[in-house]
Motif scaffolding. Structure first.
Motif, PDB file in Angstrom:
ATOM      1  N   THR A  70      32.658 -72.823  21.850  1.00 33.88           N
ATOM      2  CA  THR A  70      31.881 -73.517  22.878  1.00 33.88           C
ATOM      3  C   THR A  70      32.768 -74.479  23.657  1.00 33.88           C
ATOM      4  O   THR A  70      32.825 -75.682  23.362  1.00 33.88           O
ATOM      5  N   PRO A  71      33.499 -73.987  24.675  1.00 35.56           N
ATOM      6  CA  PRO A  71      34.294 -74.883  25.526  1.00 35.56           C
ATOM      7  C   PRO A  71      33.382 -75.832  26.290  1.00 35.56           C
ATOM      8  O   PRO A  71      32.183 -75.602  26.446  1.00 35.56           O
ATOM      9  N   GLY A  72      33.970 -76.921  26.787  1.00 35.02           N
ATOM     10  CA  GLY A  72      33.205 -77.832  27.624  1.00 35.02           C
ATOM     11  C   GLY A  72      32.693 -77.118  28.869  1.00 35.02           C
ATOM     12  O   GLY A  72      33.349 -76.229  29.396  1.00 35.02           O
ATOM     13  N   TRP A  73      31.501 -77.519  29.318  1.00 36.12           N
ATOM     14  CA  TRP A  73      30.893 -76.813  30.442  1.00 36.12           C
ATOM     15  C   TRP A  73      31.120 -77.591  31.746  1.00 36.12           C
ATOM     16  O   TRP A  73      31.270 -78.805  31.757  1.00 36.12           O
ATOM     17  N   GLY A  74      31.157 -76.821  32.851  1.00 34.02           N
ATOM     18  CA  GLY A  74      31.348 -77.422  34.166  1.00 34.02           C
ATOM     19  C   GLY A  74      31.696 -76.359  35.190  1.00 34.02           C
ATOM     20  O   GLY A  74      31.440 -75.167  34.976  1.00 34.02           O
ATOM     21  N   LEU A  75      32.298 -76.774  36.272  1.00 33.31           N
ATOM     22  CA  LEU A  75      32.638 -75.838  37.347  1.00 33.31           C
ATOM     23  C   LEU A  75      33.827 -74.948  37.002  1.00 33.31           C
ATOM     24  O   LEU A  75      34.073 -73.961  37.694  1.00 33.31           O
ATOM     25  N   THR A  76      34.573 -75.292  35.953  1.00 34.64           N
ATOM     26  CA  THR A  76      35.694 -74.440  35.565  1.00 34.64           C
ATOM     27  C   THR A  76      35.212 -73.040  35.205  1.00 34.64           C
ATOM     28  O   THR A  76      35.858 -72.045  35.542  1.00 34.64           O
ATOM     29  N   VAL A 144      28.521 -76.696  23.834  1.00 32.43           N
ATOM     30  CA  VAL A 144      27.443 -76.652  22.845  1.00 32.43           C
ATOM     31  C   VAL A 144      26.781 -75.280  22.860  1.00 32.43           C
ATOM     32  O   VAL A 144      26.725 -74.606  23.895  1.00 32.43           O
ATOM     33  N   SER A 145      26.310 -74.850  21.719  1.00 34.91           N
ATOM     34  CA  SER A 145      25.480 -73.651  21.602  1.00 34.91           C
ATOM     35  C   SER A 145      24.031 -74.080  21.454  1.00 34.91           C
ATOM     36  O   SER A 145      23.729 -75.014  20.692  1.00 34.91           O
ATOM     37  N   LEU A 146      23.142 -73.399  22.155  1.00 36.39           N
ATOM     38  CA  LEU A 146      21.721 -73.738  22.052  1.00 36.39           C
ATOM     39  C   LEU A 146      21.195 -73.528  20.642  1.00 36.39           C
ATOM     40  O   LEU A 146      20.202 -74.147  20.249  1.00 36.39           O
ATOM     41  N   PHE A 147      21.848 -72.665  19.872  1.00 33.05           N
ATOM     42  CA  PHE A 147      21.427 -72.462  18.485  1.00 33.05           C
ATOM     43  C   PHE A 147      21.535 -73.760  17.682  1.00 33.05           C
ATOM     44  O   PHE A 147      20.734 -74.004  16.777  1.00 33.05           O
ATOM     45  N   THR A 148      22.555 -74.572  18.000  1.00 32.37           N
ATOM     46  CA  THR A 148      22.810 -75.776  17.194  1.00 32.37           C
ATOM     47  C   THR A 148      21.912 -76.946  17.572  1.00 32.37           C
ATOM     48  O   THR A 148      21.821 -77.913  16.811  1.00 32.37           O
ATOM     49  N   GLY A 353      29.843 -65.027  24.338  1.00 27.22           N
ATOM     50  CA  GLY A 353      29.345 -66.329  24.757  1.00 27.22           C
ATOM     51  C   GLY A 353      27.844 -66.377  24.942  1.00 27.22           C
ATOM     52  O   GLY A 353      27.168 -67.306  24.494  1.00 27.22           O
ATOM     53  N   LEU A 354      27.288 -65.354  25.611  1.00 27.49           N
ATOM     54  CA  LEU A 354      25.838 -65.315  25.769  1.00 27.49           C
ATOM     55  C   LEU A 354      25.150 -65.057  24.434  1.00 27.49           C
ATOM     56  O   LEU A 354      24.058 -65.573  24.177  1.00 27.49           O
ATOM     57  N   ALA A 355      25.792 -64.257  23.581  1.00 26.51           N
ATOM     58  CA  ALA A 355      25.196 -63.970  22.270  1.00 26.51           C
ATOM     59  C   ALA A 355      25.131 -65.207  21.394  1.00 26.51           C
ATOM     60  O   ALA A 355      24.255 -65.324  20.534  1.00 26.51           O
ATOM     61  N   GLU A 356      26.042 -66.161  21.613  1.00 27.63           N
ATOM     62  CA  GLU A 356      25.994 -67.401  20.837  1.00 27.63           C
ATOM     63  C   GLU A 356      25.305 -68.524  21.625  1.00 27.63           C
ATOM     64  O   GLU A 356      25.275 -69.663  21.163  1.00 27.63           O
ATOM     65  N   LEU A 357      24.760 -68.184  22.795  1.00 29.35           N
ATOM     66  CA  LEU A 357      24.009 -69.124  23.636  1.00 29.35           C
ATOM     67  C   LEU A 357      24.850 -70.354  23.988  1.00 29.35           C
ATOM     68  O   LEU A 357      24.386 -71.495  23.899  1.00 29.35           O
ATOM     69  N   SER A 358      26.097 -70.110  24.411  1.00 30.93           N
ATOM     70  CA  SER A 358      26.978 -71.187  24.855  1.00 30.93           C
ATOM     71  C   SER A 358      26.639 -71.576  26.290  1.00 30.93           C
ATOM     72  O   SER A 358      26.564 -70.718  27.172  1.00 30.93           O
TER      73      SER A 358
END
Length: 387
Positions: A70-76, A144-148, A353-358
């Motif tokens: 789960t890398p940090g999220w943003g425009l990258t 973050v993963s939505l699972f967590t 990534g989608l499978a782990e809901l990142s």
């Protein structure tokens, strides 16, 4: 370590077989949908991602998992994903599609792999600067993963999302004529679409039953195994192998291990790869430049694709046409650089990534699909696209 290498061989060879037999390429999944409204491979991608999400959610709930990516999220994710999407469409194959077609004998995709390596190396050299002018200002939150963070059990969340995907797909895409493209198999040369019989799970099982009841019927099973497989059949096999890898090693990734291979190979010819921050500290985590289990796994993918192609009579050394060389080189470079800018490729973000809901991967997926959409419309600008 020995057990991980054995798992790497099993998972990698298996993935190579399923990718090659299912013609499982994310470029075909999105480009063919946008250009021709051909959703045959798109269905396979959706099936693989949702089945894997369900499997991983159960493994997570039971505690049988290694670690989410789960890398940090943003425009990258959006920018890097877009660059990667443009690159893979121009090259004619995604990260996984490039591997299986390299195993199938396409020199075009070996050239793509080499160009991706150049992209990894250039990114590595620029990484210290990119940290301050790109990643830090454009990363807005912790990964973050939505699972967590979900208040409901992970399998329930995964099931609800799966139902939602099925309903949306049935509404938006399911209006196409039934069976209009069911017998189309996408050729593996990055663009030609041909009609061919497709073997699905039922035909393979039917052939196995005939084998049990009479050896004289074994030819039916052999014939079915040599035909291209339905992408959904391939998706089921890919998901089972991804579950094994997830519970024993990590999530499935392609370009991360490839970037490690680039550093390792350069180390063998005299470059001190470990002295570069991205290779030494990020990819190899300060443990020295070495061969890791995931590096062996993606190498085994090529071996598995070769086995499947040789068995099916699909293997042959194919020299790229001169006019296609810029596609391999330019597309490959953009794939290598884009996958690091995101970070992550179609497998790391769209599939795993989608499978782990990142959250990061949701954003990167938008970027990748947008890149494919724009590049598809540019490639087919003279004739137009169906979507």
């Amino acid at each position: 370590m020995v057990s991980q290498l054995l798992i790497a061989a099993v998972v990698g060879i298996g993935l190579g077989i399923f990718l090659q037999k299912g013609r499982f390429c994310f470029v075909h999944a999105f480009r063919d949908l946008f250009a021709f409204k051909d959703s045959r491979v798109t269905k396979g991608v959706l099936a693989a991602t949702t089945i894997t999400m369900l499997f991983w959610s159960i493994a997570y709930e039971l505690g049988y998992y290694q670690k989410f990516w789960t890398p940090g999220w943003g425009l990258t994710g959006l920018i890097g994903g877009f660059v990667f999407g443009v690159g893979m469409t121009y090259a004619g194959g995604c990260a996984s599609g490039t591997l299986y077609r390299a195993g199938q004998g396409y020199l075009h995709f070996w050239l793509t792999l080499a160009a991706m390596g150049v992209g990894y190396a250039v990114f590595t050299v620029l990484f210290p600067t990119l940290q301050t002018v790109y990643f830090e200002p454009l990363t807005f939150g912790e990964g973050v993963s939505l699972f967590t963070i979900s208040p409901i059990p992970a399998p329930v969340l995964a099931l609800l999302i799966t139902i939602g995907i099925v309903l949306v797909y049935a509404t938006v895409v399911g209006r196409e004529r039934q069976g209009a493209t069911a017998d189309q198999a996408v050729a593996a040369d990055g663009g030609q679409r041909v009609s061919a019989p497709v073997a699905g799970f039922q035909s393979l099982v039917h052939g196995t039953k005939q084998y049990v009841h009479g050896f004289s019927e074994i030819d039916d099973w052999v014939a079915a195994s040599k035909r291209p497989w339905n992408p959904i059949t391939a998706a089921l096999g890919i998901s089972v192998l991804a579950l094994l890898w997830f519970t024993q090693v990590f999530i499935v990734g392609i370009t991360g291990p490839e970037a490690r291979w680039a550093g390792y190979l350069l180390q063998q010819v005299g470059l001190d790869s470990g002295s570069y921050a991205y290779w030494g500290s990020v990819l190899f985590k300060g443990k020295g430049v070495r061969v890791t289990a995931d590096m062996m796994m993606i190498t085994a993918v090529i071996v598995g694709a070769f086995i499947a192609a040789f068995w099916s009579g699909d293997f042959s050394i194919r020299v790229p046409k001169r006019k296609r060389i810029p596609n391999a080189v330019g597309g490959g470079f953009l794939m290598g650089a884009g996958s690091r800018l995101a970070p992550g490729c179609n497998i790391g973000n769209i599939y795993s990534g989608l499978a782990e809901l990142s959250i990061h991967s949701f954003i990167a997926t938008v970027g990748i699909v947008a890149g494919v959409y724009v590049m598809t419309h540019w490639i087919y600008r003279d004739v137009g696209c169906a979507v």
